[in-house]
Design an enzyme around this catalytic site. Structure first.
Site, mmCIF file in Angstrom:
data_model
loop_
_atom_site.group_PDB
_atom_site.id
_atom_site.type_symbol
_atom_site.label_atom_id
_atom_site.label_comp_id
_atom_site.label_asym_id
_atom_site.label_seq_id
_atom_site.Cartn_x
_atom_site.Cartn_y
_atom_site.Cartn_z
ATOM 1 C CE LYS A 115 32.609 7.591 -18.909
ATOM 2 N NZ LYS A 115 33.515 6.820 -19.752
ATOM 3 C CG ASP B 83 25.479 5.795 -23.300
ATOM 4 O OD1 ASP B 83 24.801 5.354 -22.380
ATOM 5 O OD2 ASP B 83 26.716 5.751 -23.312
ATOM 6 C CG ASP C 242 27.438 1.409 -25.094
ATOM 7 O OD1 ASP C 242 28.039 1.948 -26.040
ATOM 8 O OD2 ASP C 242 27.620 1.734 -23.908
#
Ligand code: GDD
Ligand code: MG
Length: 362
Positions: A160, A219, A109
């Site tokens: 993250k 992204d 992606d």
């Protein structure tokens, strides 16, 4: 070198468009993301690509008839309803990838303009188990973040992190070169996250390296990103496109039209409008900053600004579609309806009344 494309994620943040297509098939300036990836692999002289998919994605890809360029394509499928995670999907493809040479892994992606040979060079020089392409961004908290030592070794990798806890602004761009020894680090038969389980282990063993690149990278995780990447790519090449459109239409470049687009008189298209195959636009319409997917009809006196409109949508007359609105495939919008801002509409819904505040219509 073989390439494994990770393509079995669900893309929940891209709903409602991802209800009806996987992320890798989102068109970017009228070309599916996967097609861009195949072209880049071919340009980098890679001959074989393995797609790590789930059953649903595999069916979608095959229906889409994407040109393989010169690539040989194989599929490696996650078990039904049991996603393997990024690490598990690599382990599943072990036989297809083989143990002879290092291989490339791509998050399906992302759009990354980088030279795969250069990351391979660093990987070989350092004798790494894994080398990650790293890209600098201002807010790293949505990504995997790396802290680099002077010799390109990654000292720390956190997936993250909270913004204040990110060790740097260098993020995992979702492009890796992995050595066959990586398979030893991935347990078999269960869901494994490459980023959360395998990379931290490799940092401890000093086997994880980074390759910083500053080419174009994006992204398409969120809808705003999807509009933005279309906009950036439009700006960079669509000006050269040639099209036949009636003289009474006003085009404000950059714009892109696929085959079979028809546009009525006094309509203004652009700047930054992408119209997919067979899109029909009526008279006195204004479309800017928007992506319209194939087969959609937009009737007279309507407008779309800052929105994404899915496939085969029917928009009546005098409709206004504002900033941040997303319409799923096969939606119908009746005459004179206004969708003011950030209204998202699930596939096949019919909208007959205006919606003036942000809302999801499911
Ligand atoms: N086959 C398979 N099975 N593929 C998967 C699975 C799975 O269970 N889960 C995810 N993928 C694929 C997705 O389709 C996507 O192409 C890629 O793996 C990464 O997964 P995402 O779900 O998109 O992760 P992310 O965007 O939150 O984070 C990843 O990408 C960032 C860069 O865009 C991580 O790799 C981050 O570290 C990275 O910074
Ligand atoms: Mg992603």
């Amino acid at each position: 070198m073989k390439a494994l494309i990770l393509a079995g994620g669900f893309g929940t943040r891209l709903r409602p468009l991802s209800c009806t297509r996987p992320k890798i098939l989102f068109p970017i300036v009228n070309k599916p993301l996967l097609q861009w990836t195949f072209e880049r692999l071919t340009k980098n002289k890679i001959e074989e690509a393995i797609l790590a998919v789930n059953l649903q994605t595999e069916v979608f890809i095959k229906q889409h008839r994407i040109s393989r360029c010169e690539l040989h394509i194989a599929y490696s499928r996650d078990p039904v309803k049991k996603p393997l995670g990024t690490g598990g999907a690599i382990k599943k493809a072990e036989k297809l990838l083989g143990h002879d040479t290092s291989f490339l892994v791509l998050n399906g992606d992302i759009f990354a303009d980088l030279n795969y040979r250069e990351i391979l060079k660093i990987h070989e020089e350092k004798n790494a188990a894994a080398t990650i392409a790293l890209h600098e961004v201002s807010d790293p908290s949505r990504y995997g973040v790396a802290e680099l030592a002077n010799d390109n070794r990654i000292k720390k990798f956190i997936e993250k992190p909270l913004r204040e806890e990110a060790p740097s602004n260098l993020i995992n761009a979702g492009v890796y070169v992995l050595s066959p020894e990586i398979f030893k680090y991935i347990p078999k038969g269960r869901k494994v996250s490459l980023e959360r389980e395998v990379f931290p282990k490799l940092t401890e063993e000093k086997k994880l390296y980074g390759y910083v690149f500053d080419g174009f990278w994006m992204d398409i995780g969120k809808l705003e990103d999807y509009l933005k990447i279309n906009k950036i790519l439009l700006g960079s090449f669509a000006n050269q496109q040639k099209y036949k459109i009636g003289s009474k239409v006003k085009i404000k470049k950059p714009v892109a039209f696929d085959k079979g687009v028809s546009i009525g008189e006094k309509t203004v298209i652009g700047p930054y409008a992408v119209l997919g195959r067979n899109v029909i636009v009526g008279k006195n319409v204004h479309i800017q900053n928007s992506v319209i997917l194939p087969g959609t009809t937009i009737s007279d006196f309507s407008s779309a600004n800052g929105s994404v409109i899915g496939e085969n949508v029917i928009i009546g007359k005098g409709v206004k579609i504002g900033e941040g609105c997303v319409l799923g495939d096969h939606v119908k919008v009746r005459d004179n309806v206004s969708l003011a801002r950030r209204v998202s509409v699930c596939p096949a819904k019919e909208i007959s009344e205006s919606v003036l505040t942000p809302k999801s219509i499911i």
